[in-house]
Write a protein that holds these residues in place. Structure first.
Motif, short mmCIF file in Angstrom:
data_model
loop_
_atom_site.label_atom_id
_atom_site.label_comp_id
_atom_site.label_asym_id
_atom_site.label_seq_id
_atom_site.Cartn_x
_atom_site.Cartn_y
_atom_site.Cartn_z
N GLU A 192 0.82 -1.22 0.00
CA GLU A 192 0.00 0.00 0.00
C GLU A 192 0.85 1.27 0.00
N ARG A 193 2.11 1.14 0.38
CA ARG A 193 3.02 2.31 0.42
C ARG A 193 3.99 2.32 -0.76
N PHE A 194 3.78 1.46 -1.74
CA PHE A 194 4.74 1.27 -2.82
C PHE A 194 4.20 1.82 -4.13
N LEU A 195 5.04 2.57 -4.85
CA LEU A 195 4.68 3.14 -6.15
C LEU A 195 5.94 3.54 -6.89
N ALA A 196 5.78 4.06 -8.10
CA ALA A 196 6.91 4.46 -8.93
C ALA A 196 7.05 5.98 -8.94
N LEU A 197 8.30 6.43 -8.89
CA LEU A 197 8.65 7.82 -9.16
C LEU A 197 9.80 7.76 -10.15
N HIS A 198 9.49 7.98 -11.41
CA HIS A 198 10.46 7.78 -12.48
C HIS A 198 11.04 9.11 -12.94
N PHE A 199 12.37 9.18 -12.96
CA PHE A 199 13.09 10.38 -13.38
C PHE A 199 13.73 10.13 -14.74
N MET B 249 3.46 6.85 -10.54
CA MET B 249 2.53 5.80 -10.97
C MET B 249 2.37 4.77 -9.86
N GLY B 250 1.17 4.64 -9.36
CA GLY B 250 0.87 3.61 -8.37
C GLY B 250 0.43 2.32 -9.04
N HIS B 251 0.06 1.35 -8.21
CA HIS B 251 -0.58 0.13 -8.70
C HIS B 251 -1.95 0.05 -8.05
N ALA B 252 -2.70 -0.99 -8.33
CA ALA B 252 -4.08 -1.06 -7.85
C ALA B 252 -4.18 -1.01 -6.33
N GLY B 253 -3.13 -1.45 -5.63
CA GLY B 253 -3.17 -1.48 -4.18
C GLY B 253 -2.51 -0.31 -3.49
N THR B 254 -2.03 0.68 -4.24
CA THR B 254 -1.35 1.82 -3.64
C THR B 254 -2.35 2.75 -2.95
#
Length: 284
Positions: free
Chosen positions: A136-143, A156-161
């Protein structure tokens, strides 16, 4: 959620060091973790190199750079690196099993308050989220490479973020000088690489099949489109290790051949791209 002030960056390669310096330049307290004392000992030289680029491109003053450097530290102790982290940004090589292993280690020792961000070029958050133990605390931050100039921050999160985590990371990206881009559902390659990777792949296949040399391919693209950089100049910015991993994981025969040639002709010779002064081109 509270403002994300204490930042831990996992991996001090090309993008990891840039992310760390950018966050520190914009006032965050940053701890960089890497796997050996030898690697960590090289961080001051990286800060010096980045400082020169911030002077060139952002008119940074000596006072601003001294303040940024004072907010940076490095360690080989993962638990110490994460002890007070509000956000952790992972920037290790683009290998799914390696990333799962690293995130399992992070998930075991990070505080409950920590938001977890992957800086992957191609992998989805849902590929890795369960390995963290805290999806629930995991997502992407892409540079994008050269974060101070090419300053998109794709969130960008996922369905459970947790949506609150997404909002916190969007705010954090803006606080460190990025243009925050909210990707509403998972997309392999995000926005930037969904556009960029097919372009670089087409150029790579022309090269590996001996249709033309890298310089001629670049010249064609620059001349015909007015673009400042050709695909192989871009790849020198991306770095040979990332280029190699993307092609090894692509699953096609041509991409495997690209990866093998990149390893043989560049990586094995220590030519890692612009960061090392030598890739497809030579740099001062």
């Amino acid at each position: 959620m509270a403002e994300l002030t204490n930042v831990t960056v996992i991996g001090s390669g090309v993008l990891g060091s840039q992310i760390a310096f950018q966050a520190a330049y914009f006032g965050k307290t940053v701890t960089v973790y890497d796997i050996s004392e030898e690697i960590v000992s090289k961080l001051p030289a990286k800060w010096e190199r980045l400082s020169a680029l911030y002077v060139r491109d952002m008119a940074a003053t000596p006072e601003q750079l001294a303040a940024a450097t004072s907010r940076l530290s490095g360690t080989t102790d993962l638990a110490a690196a994460l002890a007070d982290a509000d956000i952790v940004i992972e920037a290790v090589p683009e290998n799914l099993e390696l990333k799962k292993k690293v995130w399992a280690q992070i998930g075991e020792v990070a505080p409950e308050k920590t938001i977890f961000c992957i800086n992957s070029s191609t992998l989805l958050p849902s590929d890795i989220a369960e390995a963290t133990g805290h999806p629930e605390r995991f997502l992407a931050l892409h540079f994008a490479n050269e974060v101070w100039r090419n300053n998109t921050g794709e969130v960008m999160g996922h369905a459970g973020t947790d949506p609150a985590a997404v909002d916190a990371v969007l705010a954090f990206a803006e606080q460190i000088g990025m243009v925050a881009i909210h990707i509403q559902k998972e997309q392999a390659g995000y926005i930037l690489n969904s556009l960029l990777v097919p372009f670089l792949t087409a150029a790579s296949h022309l090269w590996v099949n001996d249709i033309a040399q890298a310089e001629e391919i670049d010249k064609t693209w620059r001349t015909a489109t007015g673009s400042p950089l050709g695909p192989f100049q871009i790849l020198d910015h991306v770095g040979m290790e990332t280029y190699y991993q993307i092609n090894m994981n692509a699953g096609t025969e041509e991409s495997r051949r690209v990866a093998e040639r990149v390893k043989r002709e560049y990586i094995d010779q220590g030519h890692m791209g612009r960061s090392s002064g030598q890739g497809f081109y030579t740099y001062e």
